[in-house]
Design a protein around this motif. Sequence first.
Motif, PDB file in Angstrom:
ATOM      1  N   MET A   1     -59.315  69.753  59.484  1.00  0.00           N
ATOM      2  CA  MET A   1     -57.897  69.984  59.241  1.00  0.00           C
ATOM      3  C   MET A   1     -57.633  71.484  59.096  1.00  0.00           C
ATOM      4  N   VAL A   2     -56.414  71.883  59.417  1.00  0.00           N
ATOM      5  CA  VAL A   2     -56.094  73.310  59.422  1.00  0.00           C
ATOM      6  C   VAL A   2     -55.162  73.662  58.268  1.00  0.00           C
ATOM      7  N   ALA A   3     -55.175  74.935  57.904  1.00  0.00           N
ATOM      8  CA  ALA A   3     -54.246  75.440  56.892  1.00  0.00           C
ATOM      9  C   ALA A   3     -52.899  75.665  57.567  1.00  0.00           C
ATOM     10  N   THR A   4     -51.860  75.110  57.006  1.00  0.00           N
ATOM     11  CA  THR A   4     -50.528  75.222  57.600  1.00  0.00           C
ATOM     12  C   THR A   4     -49.517  75.674  56.554  1.00  0.00           C
ATOM     13  N   SER A   5     -48.403  76.182  57.050  1.00  0.00           N
ATOM     14  CA  SER A   5     -47.247  76.400  56.187  1.00  0.00           C
ATOM     15  C   SER A   5     -46.034  75.832  56.897  1.00  0.00           C
ATOM     16  N   PHE A   6     -45.076  75.379  56.116  1.00  0.00           N
ATOM     17  CA  PHE A   6     -43.857  74.809  56.697  1.00  0.00           C
ATOM     18  C   PHE A   6     -42.669  75.470  56.033  1.00  0.00           C
ATOM     19  N   ILE A   7     -41.850  76.115  56.861  1.00  0.00           N
ATOM     20  CA  ILE A   7     -40.694  76.868  56.376  1.00  0.00           C
ATOM     21  C   ILE A   7     -39.417  76.134  56.780  1.00  0.00           C
ATOM     22  N   GLY A   8     -38.685  75.647  55.792  1.00  0.00           N
ATOM     23  CA  GLY A   8     -37.456  74.910  56.049  1.00  0.00           C
ATOM     24  C   GLY A   8     -37.621  73.433  55.757  1.00  0.00           C
ATOM     25  N   LEU A   9     -37.130  72.992  54.604  1.00  0.00           N
ATOM     26  CA  LEU A   9     -37.311  71.604  54.169  1.00  0.00           C
ATOM     27  C   LEU A   9     -35.983  70.853  54.149  1.00  0.00           C
ATOM     28  N   GLY A  10     -35.288  70.897  55.273  1.00  0.00           N
ATOM     29  CA  GLY A  10     -34.053  70.141  55.412  1.00  0.00           C
ATOM     30  C   GLY A  10     -34.341  68.684  55.715  1.00  0.00           C
ATOM     31  N   VAL A  11     -33.352  67.993  56.291  1.00  0.00           N
ATOM     32  CA  VAL A  11     -33.513  66.566  56.559  1.00  0.00           C
ATOM     33  C   VAL A  11     -34.626  66.297  57.565  1.00  0.00           C
ATOM     34  N   ALA A 142     -50.670  77.512  77.381  1.00  0.00           N
ATOM     35  CA  ALA A 142     -51.362  76.222  77.379  1.00  0.00           C
ATOM     36  C   ALA A 142     -52.407  76.124  76.283  1.00  0.00           C
ATOM     37  N   GLN A 143     -53.166  77.182  76.047  1.00  0.00           N
ATOM     38  CA  GLN A 143     -54.196  77.140  75.021  1.00  0.00           C
ATOM     39  C   GLN A 143     -53.578  77.070  73.628  1.00  0.00           C
ATOM     40  N   THR A 144     -52.493  77.826  73.431  1.00  0.00           N
ATOM     41  CA  THR A 144     -51.791  77.768  72.149  1.00  0.00           C
ATOM     42  C   THR A 144     -51.285  76.360  71.891  1.00  0.00           C
ATOM     43  N   PHE A 145     -50.741  75.744  72.924  1.00  0.00           N
ATOM     44  CA  PHE A 145     -50.248  74.367  72.816  1.00  0.00           C
ATOM     45  C   PHE A 145     -51.391  73.416  72.454  1.00  0.00           C
ATOM     46  N   ALA A 146     -52.521  73.566  73.123  1.00  0.00           N
ATOM     47  CA  ALA A 146     -53.672  72.697  72.854  1.00  0.00           C
ATOM     48  C   ALA A 146     -54.166  72.862  71.421  1.00  0.00           C
ATOM     49  N   ASP A 147     -54.130  74.085  70.918  1.00  0.00           N
ATOM     50  CA  ASP A 147     -54.611  74.337  69.562  1.00  0.00           C
ATOM     51  C   ASP A 147     -53.655  73.787  68.503  1.00  0.00           C
ATOM     52  N   ALA A 148     -52.353  73.801  68.792  1.00  0.00           N
ATOM     53  CA  ALA A 148     -51.367  73.336  67.814  1.00  0.00           C
ATOM     54  C   ALA A 148     -51.126  71.839  67.901  1.00  0.00           C
ATOM     55  N   ARG A 149     -51.433  71.247  69.018  1.00  0.00           N
ATOM     56  CA  ARG A 149     -51.070  69.852  69.260  1.00  0.00           C
ATOM     57  C   ARG A 149     -51.591  68.875  68.201  1.00  0.00           C
ATOM     58  N   PRO A 150     -52.860  68.945  67.783  1.00  0.00           N
ATOM     59  CA  PRO A 150     -53.335  67.968  66.796  1.00  0.00           C
ATOM     60  C   PRO A 150     -52.508  67.943  65.519  1.00  0.00           C
ATOM     61  N   ALA A 151     -52.054  69.096  65.044  1.00  0.00           N
ATOM     62  CA  ALA A 151     -51.217  69.128  63.840  1.00  0.00           C
ATOM     63  C   ALA A 151     -49.830  68.560  64.132  1.00  0.00           C
ATOM     64  N   ILE A 152     -49.262  68.908  65.282  1.00  0.00           N
ATOM     65  CA  ILE A 152     -47.932  68.408  65.647  1.00  0.00           C
ATOM     66  C   ILE A 152     -47.942  66.888  65.764  1.00  0.00           C
ATOM     67  N   GLU A 153     -49.069  66.329  66.196  1.00  0.00           N
ATOM     68  CA  GLU A 153     -49.172  64.877  66.345  1.00  0.00           C
ATOM     69  C   GLU A 153     -49.019  64.141  65.011  1.00  0.00           C
ATOM     70  N   SER A 154     -49.062  64.861  63.902  1.00  0.00           N
ATOM     71  CA  SER A 154     -48.872  64.243  62.590  1.00  0.00           C
ATOM     72  C   SER A 154     -47.513  63.574  62.473  1.00  0.00           C
ATOM     73  N   TYR A 155     -46.515  64.090  63.204  1.00  0.00           N
ATOM     74  CA  TYR A 155     -45.157  63.548  63.083  1.00  0.00           C
ATOM     75  C   TYR A 155     -44.501  63.293  64.437  1.00  0.00           C
ATOM     76  N   ALA A 156     -45.277  63.242  65.498  1.00  0.00           N
ATOM     77  CA  ALA A 156     -44.706  63.049  66.833  1.00  0.00           C
ATOM     78  C   ALA A 156     -45.430  61.949  67.593  1.00  0.00           C
TER      79      ALA A 156
END
Length: 288
Positions: A1-11, A142-156
């Motif tokens: 798992m990776v270290a993440t930050s999330f900015i903006g906690l709206g709806v 493409a490589q940036t997308f591949a690296d971020a994709r596993p985390a994005i899959e948490s909610y997609a």
Amino acid sequence: MVATSFIGLGVMGFPMAGHLAAKGHDVTVYNRSASKAQSWMGKHGGRAAPTPREAAEGADIVFVCVGNDDDVRSVIYGDDGAMAGMKEGAILVDHTTASAELARELEETLAAKRLRFLDAPVSGGQAGAENGVLTVMAGGDAQTFADARPAIESYARMIGLMGPAGSGQLTKMMNQICIAGLVQGLSEAVHFGQKAGLDIAKVVEVISKGAAGSWQMENRHKTMDEGRYDFGFAVEWMRKDLGICLAEARRNGASLPGTALIDQFYAEVEAMGGRRWDTSSLLARLNR
């Protein structure tokens, strides 16, 4: 798992960050109103930071989901902005529905700092965010997308790389153009059916299974027939998105006469007091 930050906690951001935490990612959050960040921690754990910069420090991926272009700039740039705290090679994923122009600007600015970027607006609304089934339209390397994709899959449930920086935002514009047209058509059909004395639920049960069927029809016909609009994707948000579409069309030469007209219909809904009504409230202006 990776270290993440999330900015903006709206709806949208609140549940999206929650899914990251539920999948085991280390999450640090920032929100302009600190009470929202405290509420998020009470539900999901993690940490809250007092500035975007401090939220971004040490993160492998920094997610942003705020209101518009100016809001994005306010949390990324400056001494307290996320960019100032990001480590070399980290990825900034902007989930805000914003302009393609901003996406290209951010990619260039971040690259000069040896940081990576994806513009990644989402579709699916609050329910999609809460249920972790959003559609994500990304633009970038493409490589940036591949690296971020596993985390994005948490909610997609659907994630697509649409092209270089800005392509995600352009794809989201197409999405909003389609939705505006669908909702206007559905509003006119329901209005017509009501005037004709038809049972709207019975009609939709039949026609939704044919070529006229759509998500909007399946999920909005009942509340439209009842005249209920106090939920969903707000008219003021749709007008913001359609404004982005129309501005981009002026730049690229596309002709969007229907979109421009529907935007004005939404302006009428706002004048009726419907700024926070669901976008299906286009019917309300027909039934005045």
